[in-house]
Write an enzyme that holds these catalytic residues in place. Sequence first.
Site: not given
Length: 287
Positions: A160, A156, A31, A38, A62
């Site tokens: 998900q 983390k 995102m 990342h 979401q």
Amino acid sequence: MKIISNVEELRREIKALKAEKQGYIGLVPTMGALHKGHLSLIETCRAENEIVIVSVFVNPTQFGPNEDYDKYPRTIEADSKLCEKAGVDFLFAPSPKDIYSEYYFKNKETTLICPPYEVVNKLCGKSRPGHFDGVCTIVAKLFNITKCDRAYFGKKDAQQLFIIKNMVRDLNFDIDIIGCPIIREEDNLAMSSRNTYLNDEARSAALNISKALFKVKELREKGINESATLIDTALTIMQNLEVEYTEIVSLETFENIDIIDEKALMLIAAKVNVNGSKVRLIDNIEL
């Protein structure tokens, strides 16, 4: 590196690469507001694939009505520089109107992928109804658009990652899902785009999340295996935070366990006060 926002343009690029048999395609969905966490995903993807795609998209489906969708940091210029330096081939940065149909914007409804109730009605999903429907939907869209062979996600966001792995299995996606380690700041705060919201006082308070996790791991290594004892220890350390949940689950099934006699995960979500607002942070550790 090519920066693409249009779905059909990216599809044409991917189709040409597939026709030329250029090799494996790796995807890192994000995102944006990219940080070293990342970057570690991108580096792993770069090492394992011939073509690397990074997506930057703040996904509206979401976010709940009272969450930080509008405030979520958007830093596409800095993100593109980081991606180019890391050797990314395609940066896919669509707008919501590139991803969702006009019907969605008129009616706030769209076709969604809904994971099983028992895996979403807990942990992050319990306080964020519909969140994982939105996550699975956008991830499936990105899989369909990019035709990737592998996709990379940080550990983390453990729930998900678990849900996406199950979605890929259940919907027969021919994609390998790669979970990558949590990257931490020097003070052990788990890296997150939301860390940019924290002032010095809030950051100091937030450190009690990782302190609680590492203390619990220390106790587990000393032989303590009762979940209730370990959770009480964590809650004592986090007394200055608004703790949303502190739970211990099986790493294989994500079911809560009372006695740790298998690979387990402690997960924490807590809110930190920042000038009258609350910043929600998550973290976890394997036990």
